[in-house]
Write a protein that holds these residues in place. Structure first.
Motif: not given
Length: 97
Positions: A76-97
């Motif tokens: 759960d990327p509540r930190c704006w930086y982690v959320a933005e990092y996931i957007e820029k690196h879609p290989e991590y998108a499946d981790l968001v739950g």
């Protein structure tokens, strides 16, 4: 030319955060987390202003996300930086739950 910053990223489990530690143990930045069931909540990432621009936050995020994947957890990327990092690196998108 920017000087190369040398540091290690460690999971400081007692403090529930990943730390970027310079030689001598000085903390250049950290990513806080807490585990809630099968989800790792990541509320904030902080990098000392003197050490910004060296990829510290990105390496903290990548390490935390890689560890979550290995552990079979969602994030759960509540930190704006982690959320933005996931957007820029879609290989991590499946981790968001």
């Amino acid at each position: 030319m920017t000087e190369q910053l040398e540091y290690d990223v460690v999971d400081h489990t007692d403090a529930s955060r990943y730390e970027a530690r310079l030689n001598g143990g000085v903390v250049a930045g950290f990513l806080e987390y807490r585990t809630e069931g099968d989800t790792i909540v990541m509320p904030s990432t902080v990098v000392d202003p003197r050490h910004r621009g060296h990829g510290v936050a990105a390496r903290l995020a990548r390490t935390a996300l890689d560890d979550a994947r290995v552990a079979g957890k969602k994030v759960d990327p509540r930190c704006w930086y982690v959320a933005e990092y996931i957007e820029k690196h879609p290989e991590y998108a499946d981790l968001v739950g």
